[in-house]
Design a protein around this motif. Structure first.
Motif, PDB file in Angstrom:
ATOM      1  N   ARG A 173       0.835  -1.223   0.000  1.00  0.00           N
ATOM      2  CA  ARG A 173       0.000   0.000   0.000  1.00  0.00           C
ATOM      3  C   ARG A 173       0.859   1.257   0.000  1.00  0.00           C
ATOM      4  O   ARG A 173       0.363   2.352   0.277  1.00  0.00           O
ATOM      5  CB  ARG A 173      -0.869   0.041   1.264  1.00  0.00           C
ATOM      6  CG  ARG A 173      -2.125  -0.785   1.175  1.00  0.00           C
ATOM      7  CD  ARG A 173      -1.880  -2.136   1.726  1.00  0.00           C
ATOM      8  NE  ARG A 173      -3.102  -2.899   1.861  1.00  0.00           N
ATOM      9  CZ  ARG A 173      -3.091  -4.188   2.202  1.00  0.00           C
ATOM     10  NH1 ARG A 173      -1.952  -4.827   2.422  1.00  0.00           N
ATOM     11  NH2 ARG A 173      -4.226  -4.833   2.296  1.00  0.00           N
ATOM     12  N   GLY A 174       2.142   1.094  -0.214  1.00  0.00           N
ATOM     13  CA  GLY A 174       3.037   2.262  -0.238  1.00  0.00           C
ATOM     14  C   GLY A 174       3.267   2.869   1.130  1.00  0.00           C
ATOM     15  O   GLY A 174       3.628   4.048   1.252  1.00  0.00           O
ATOM     16  N   VAL A 175       3.061   2.068   2.197  1.00  0.00           N
ATOM     17  CA  VAL A 175       3.218   2.578   3.563  1.00  0.00           C
ATOM     18  C   VAL A 175       4.582   2.143   4.116  1.00  0.00           C
ATOM     19  O   VAL A 175       4.907   0.956   4.089  1.00  0.00           O
ATOM     20  CB  VAL A 175       2.081   2.026   4.475  1.00  0.00           C
ATOM     21  CG1 VAL A 175       2.299   2.400   5.933  1.00  0.00           C
ATOM     22  CG2 VAL A 175       0.728   2.504   3.984  1.00  0.00           C
ATOM     23  N   PRO A 176       5.388   3.064   4.608  1.00  0.00           N
ATOM     24  CA  PRO A 176       6.663   2.664   5.211  1.00  0.00           C
ATOM     25  C   PRO A 176       6.471   2.057   6.603  1.00  0.00           C
ATOM     26  O   PRO A 176       5.459   2.290   7.253  1.00  0.00           O
ATOM     27  CB  PRO A 176       7.453   3.970   5.299  1.00  0.00           C
ATOM     28  CG  PRO A 176       6.454   5.061   5.234  1.00  0.00           C
ATOM     29  CD  PRO A 176       5.208   4.518   4.577  1.00  0.00           C
ATOM     30  N   ALA A 177       7.469   1.261   7.032  1.00  0.00           N
ATOM     31  CA  ALA A 177       7.384   0.602   8.346  1.00  0.00           C
ATOM     32  C   ALA A 177       8.536   1.038   9.239  1.00  0.00           C
ATOM     33  O   ALA A 177       9.683   1.121   8.800  1.00  0.00           O
ATOM     34  CB  ALA A 177       7.411  -0.912   8.163  1.00  0.00           C
ATOM     35  N   LEU A 178       8.159   1.307  10.488  1.00  0.00           N
ATOM     36  CA  LEU A 178       9.140   1.651  11.531  1.00  0.00           C
ATOM     37  C   LEU A 178       9.230   0.451  12.469  1.00  0.00           C
ATOM     38  O   LEU A 178       8.222   0.026  13.042  1.00  0.00           O
ATOM     39  CB  LEU A 178       8.646   2.892  12.299  1.00  0.00           C
ATOM     40  CG  LEU A 178       9.287   3.190  13.654  1.00  0.00           C
ATOM     41  CD1 LEU A 178      10.791   3.439  13.539  1.00  0.00           C
ATOM     42  CD2 LEU A 178       8.617   4.425  14.299  1.00  0.00           C
ATOM     43  N   VAL A 179      10.433  -0.119  12.613  1.00  0.00           N
ATOM     44  CA  VAL A 179      10.598  -1.300  13.461  1.00  0.00           C
ATOM     45  C   VAL A 179      11.361  -0.905  14.723  1.00  0.00           C
ATOM     46  O   VAL A 179      12.453  -0.338  14.651  1.00  0.00           O
ATOM     47  CB  VAL A 179      11.331  -2.434  12.704  1.00  0.00           C
ATOM     48  CG1 VAL A 179      11.439  -3.677  13.591  1.00  0.00           C
ATOM     49  CG2 VAL A 179      10.596  -2.773  11.409  1.00  0.00           C
TER      50      VAL A 179
END
Ligand SMILES: Cc1ncc(COP(=O)(O)O)c(C=O)c1O
Length: 389
Positions: A173-179
């Motif tokens: 969905r073009g959403v970045p992820a913060l881990v």
């Protein structure tokens, strides 16, 4: 058995102790001899301090398989890195997804932004073993979703979550992820490129074995964060605003070079012993602890029984005994140090059914031996007998 053994430190998920000797030594040597301020003046002391910072950045990049070391900004700890990512990325109208296992280092900045009417949020529920509901996740995206935040490993029950699958879902969905790797960095292999992580927050003082006051944030090329702090960088002093380039964009003020010297030694130590060897040893210790705890009458142990999907953390309650009192007895009668209560993760406790009382958390470290566990189990059995459980 009171006083047979003392100083059993089972709170490594809060901060690791003891550190390898080389960590103490490196921090001390640095403070005594390398007195230049990295990136500031042009004299040889400063250049030596600069080289050290460069080496730590390269070492950290290598450790997480980050192609460009300049994409790592050093921070005070994981909380600082998470705040930097959350407040640097999100804008008015953005929607954020996060899991129920998040730490207050994520929950509180999100709640502040939400309360101020800046963002909207959705919490992804988790099972009572700490696994995020991936079907819920698939249905939770909105056109305005701007970030997915994932706690890689729970600080309450140790559950490691499938970040790769979750990140793939976000990227579709073009959403970045913060881990948030506060509990996983230094315990299990993390590969920025293989896992396709956009933003990674780490802390230096837990399983990376460094001193407190160290940590960092990796920012994928192409993602631009507003700086959380602005000020001196030692470079481009003619600019009225914070420089655009990383890491200076996110690193205002003098770095904790003493701490970073220690962190370098911590990562060196992990590499010398081998991350896989450390993980295998911790798995054995956790399995041993988990199994021995189940022997105790009246105990409830939380988290997955399978060691393969956990870091070295176990939470439990003993009958109705207040966990704070249990921690107090463990320390004062037996010299065992552990953490009790909510561990800064109130929704994780709501998820496992231990809110608001919390649990006793045992987090052995890389120097824990099985006879430390034996001593602890004996102490717990004695307490159970004394309290009539
Ligand atoms: C999952 C998790 N995230 C964030 C933090 C915050 O780490 P720090 O104390 O380095 O800021 C912790 C600390 O316990 C944690 O367990």
């Amino acid at each position: 058995m009171t006083g047979n053994k003392n100083n059993i430190y089972f709170d490594n998920a809060a901060t690791s102790w003891p550190k390898p000797e080389t960590v103490y030594h490196s921090a001390e040597i640095h403070m005594r001899s390398a007195f230049g301020n990295p990136g500031r003046s042009g004299h040889t002391r400063t250049l030596a301090a600069d080289r050290l910072i460069y080496r730590v950045r390269e070492k950290t990049a290598d450790f997480f398989n980050i192609a460009d070391p300049a994409r790592i900004a050093f921070t005070l700890n994981a909380t600082d890195a998470l705040n930097m990512a959350i407040k640097g990325l999100l804008e008015k109208g953005d929607h954020v997804l996060y899991t129920a296992m998040e730490h207050n280092a994520v929950l509180r900045p999100l709640t502040r932004l939400k309360t101020e009417g800046i963002i909207e949020t959705t919490m992804i529920p988790c099972s009572d073993e700490g696994d995020p509901d991936l079907v819920f996740l698939e249905n939770a995206y909105r056109p305005s979703t701007r970030l997915l935040i994932i706690n890689h490993a729970s600080n309450v029950v140790g559950t490691i979550v499938p970040i790769k699958r979750m990140i793939e879902s976000a990227h579709q969905r073009g959403v970045p992820a913060l881990v948030d790797t506060a509990q996983s960095a230094g315990c299990i292999k993390i590969d920025i490129q293989a896992d396709d992580i956009d933003l990674l927050a780490f802390t230096g003082h837990k399983s990376l074995l460094g001193p407190t006051g160290t940590g960092g944030l990796y920012v994928r090329p192409g993602l631009d964060l507003k700086p959380l702090r602005e000020g001196g960088t030692g470079s481009q002093s003619e600019l009225d605003l914070q420089p655009e380039n990383m890491p200076e964009r996110l690193e205002a003020g003098t770095l904790n070079s003493t701490g970073l010297a220690g962190l370098l030694a911590g990562i060196d130590y992990i590499e010398d012993r081998g991350l896989d060897n450390i993980h295998d040893q911790e798995k054995k210790i956790r399995a041993y602890l988990y199994e021995r705890l189940l022997d105790i009458k009246g105990i409830t142990v939380f988290g997955p029984p399978e060691t393969d999907r956990c870091t070295c953390v176990v939470s439990f309650n003993l009958g109705d005994t207040d966990c704070g009192s249990l921690g107090h007895i463990l320390e004062n009668r037996y010299g065992i140090f552990c953490r009790t209560g909510l561990h800064c993760a109130p929704y994780a406790h709501r998820t496992i059914g231990t809110f608001p009382a919390g649990t006793v958390r045992i987090s052995p470290g890389i120097f824990t031996k099985t006879d430390d566990i034996d001593y602890f189990i004996k102490a717990l059995k004695e307490i159970a007998t004394l309290t009539g459980i």
